[in-house]
Design a protein around this motif. Structure first.
Motif, PDB file in Angstrom:
ATOM      1  N   GLY A  31     -12.599   5.135  -2.326  1.00 36.89           N
ATOM      2  CA  GLY A  31     -11.468   5.832  -1.713  1.00 36.89           C
ATOM      3  C   GLY A  31     -11.360   5.669  -0.214  1.00 36.89           C
ATOM      4  O   GLY A  31     -11.031   6.625   0.492  1.00 36.89           O
TER       5      GLY A  31
ATOM      6  N   ARG B 171      -9.777   5.288   3.109  1.00 38.22           N
ATOM      7  CA  ARG B 171      -8.406   5.576   3.537  1.00 38.22           C
ATOM      8  C   ARG B 171      -8.097   5.046   4.930  1.00 38.22           C
ATOM      9  O   ARG B 171      -6.941   5.118   5.370  1.00 38.22           O
ATOM     10  CB  ARG B 171      -8.178   7.086   3.511  1.00 38.22           C
TER      11      ARG B 171
ATOM     12  N   THR C 107     -11.970   6.923  -8.921  1.00 37.39           N
ATOM     13  CA  THR C 107     -10.753   6.739  -8.111  1.00 37.39           C
ATOM     14  C   THR C 107     -10.114   8.067  -7.748  1.00 37.39           C
ATOM     15  O   THR C 107      -8.940   8.131  -7.419  1.00 37.39           O
ATOM     16  CB  THR C 107      -9.725   5.891  -8.882  1.00 37.39           C
TER      17      THR C 107
ATOM     18  N   PRO D   8      -8.669  11.004  -5.800  1.00 38.96           N
ATOM     19  CA  PRO D   8      -8.166  11.006  -4.418  1.00 38.96           C
ATOM     20  C   PRO D   8      -9.004  11.897  -3.528  1.00 38.96           C
ATOM     21  O   PRO D   8      -9.556  12.897  -3.976  1.00 38.96           O
ATOM     22  CB  PRO D   8      -6.743  11.559  -4.570  1.00 38.96           C
TER      23      PRO D   8
END
Length: 438
Positions: free
Chosen positions: A58, A60, A83, A85
């Motif tokens: 993850g 970002r 996966t 979030p």
């Protein structure tokens, strides 16, 4: 259970951090304490460690991006395929909208200084001491306060120039990360403020400096009416700030006594007086001389051999040597049955499994109990020590250009011949490491 990786605050006035590079790729396994990414601010560049075991997922934010402090940049998951979030950022990007006007609680105008996050899993910081008083002039480089967490003790600069208009937390308090703890104004304040973080709804102006208030009476020492019954020694790692752990080591105090007394962890410098009192009580209750039942040997040697060896490793591998792992390997090589060596360096303890097999410092770390303890106190003011036997034999390095090596062990832990072999063998390896590798 997933663990959010956030952008830490490395300074009081930091709003963002630049991700210079990720040191792990998506899906890679990570362990607690491993470098995860490199972050740069206008004040420092540092490697940020993982705060949990798992797999990096993850991501970002990529290398080259500026990320607001407190924002989630990745997740450490239970599986490489996770996966899920990342959760919402822990800290809103409030720096952009941070007002420099007084708020409803009466906080004066000025730049708001927050409790920084010195680690990615840190929720609070222990405010050890303020270095400036309300009304004092301060420059951006001046040390404003000292903060402790479970993993570090840091002197934090102000990051702003001006005058201390308000101090909004008291020494000794644990303050949540991101909480406003001070205000620095451009003009000298008429009525500088000081209050506790616990009394945020009731600010109290600082009186004019007419007469110094009497210092509060010191806390009563721990009662020592009756010797407590024997309590098993605590198992596992004791949580204490580096400064507290270092001071306890210098004074020969056992943090385990606080555990036995039921004092909640983690321990900070505020707990030092109670630890001293507990140690005094125990010493009075046990009139048995410990030194008579222990081995105490010292050796003198030059530091040049170790320095040259560390430089050689860096030249051969292209990376700085892991000093703690190297010392563990050299020490274990002098004692054939040593399987786990614990190295304490700058109050940070690491344990290495079978380090004698990895003389260049690549031994794996473990949580197993050590069979040998090595304290690296080089560079300190100590020139010698006599602390007595501990749970395992202890080797201590002190000095700078000239090193002093001290071995302390209980008579039941080591026979005289084994103690002599250990200290002479380790001293020889420190003076000529390469010779013992050939």
């Amino acid at each position: 259970m997933s663990h959010d990786v956030i952008m830490p605050a490395l300074g009081m006035a930091q709003e963002t951090g630049l991700i210079v590079a990720w040191l792990k790729a998506p899906g890679d396994a990570v362990k607690t304490g491993e470098p995860l990414m490199e972050v740069e601010t206008d004040k420092a560049t540092m490697e940020v460690e993982a705060q949990a075991d798992g797999y990096l997922t993850g991501i970002r934010a990529q290398a080259g991006e500026n990320v607001p402090v407190g924002e989630v940049v990745a997740v450490i998951s239970d599986t490489p395929e996770d996966t899920a979030p990342a959760s919402a950022p822990k800290v809103e990007a409030e720096a952009e909208d941070a007002p420099e006007t007084a708020d409803a609680s009466g906080i004066p105008e000025g730049a708001q200084i927050i409790m920084p996050a010195l680690g990615m899993a840190q929720d609070t910081g222990h405010l050890t001491a303020w270095h400036k008083a309300p009304g004092d002039a301060v420059s951006a480089e001046d040390i404003l306060l000292e903060v402790e967490t479970d993993k570090s003790a840091v002197e934090v600069p102000a990051g702003q120039s001006g005058y201390i208009a308000a101090l909004l937390a008291a020494s000794g308090e644990d303050v949540p990360v991101g909480t406003v703890i001070a205000v620095i104004s451009a003009q000298k304040p008429d009525n500088p403020m000081m209050r506790s973080a616990k009394a945020a709804t009731a600010p109290t102006p600082v009186p004019k400096p007419e007469a110094a208030k009497p210092a509060p009476a010191p806390a009563a020492p721990a009662k020592a009416a009756k010797p407590a019954p024997a309590v098993p020694r605590p198992e596992g790692r004791i949580l204490a700030s580096p400064k507290m752990r270092r001071q306890a080591t210098l004074e020969g105090l056992d943090l385990g006594r606080l555990v036995e007394a039921g004092v909640p962890q983690p321990y900070h410098m505020d707990d030092l007086d109670q630890l001293r009192s507990l140690a005094t009580t125990a010493a009075n209750a046990q009139a048995i001389p410990q030194q008579a039942a222990s081995r105490h040997l010292t050796a003198e040697l030059s530091a040049d051999g170790l320095t040259d060896f560390l430089n050689w490793i860096e030249t051969e591998t292209g990376a700085p040597a892991d000093i703690s792992a190297v010392l563990a390997g050299l020490a274990a090589g002098a004692l054939a049955d040593t399987t786990v060596v614990a190295v304490e360096r700058f109050s940070h303890i690491r344990r290495f499994a079978a380090p004698a097999q990895y003389p260049l410092g690549r031994a794996l770390e473990t949580e197993d109990s050590p069979t040998l303890i090595l304290r690296d106190l080089r560079g300190s003011a100590l020139t010698g020590l006599h602390l007595g036997a501990e749970d395992a034999p202890v080797l201590t390095l002190t000095g700078r250009a000239s090193l002093t090596l001290t071995l302390e062990a209980g008579s039941a832990q080591m026979a005289p011949a084994a103690a002599l072999d250990l200290i002479t063998g380790f001293a020889a390896r420190l003076e000529m490491p390469l010779r013992h590798l050939l």
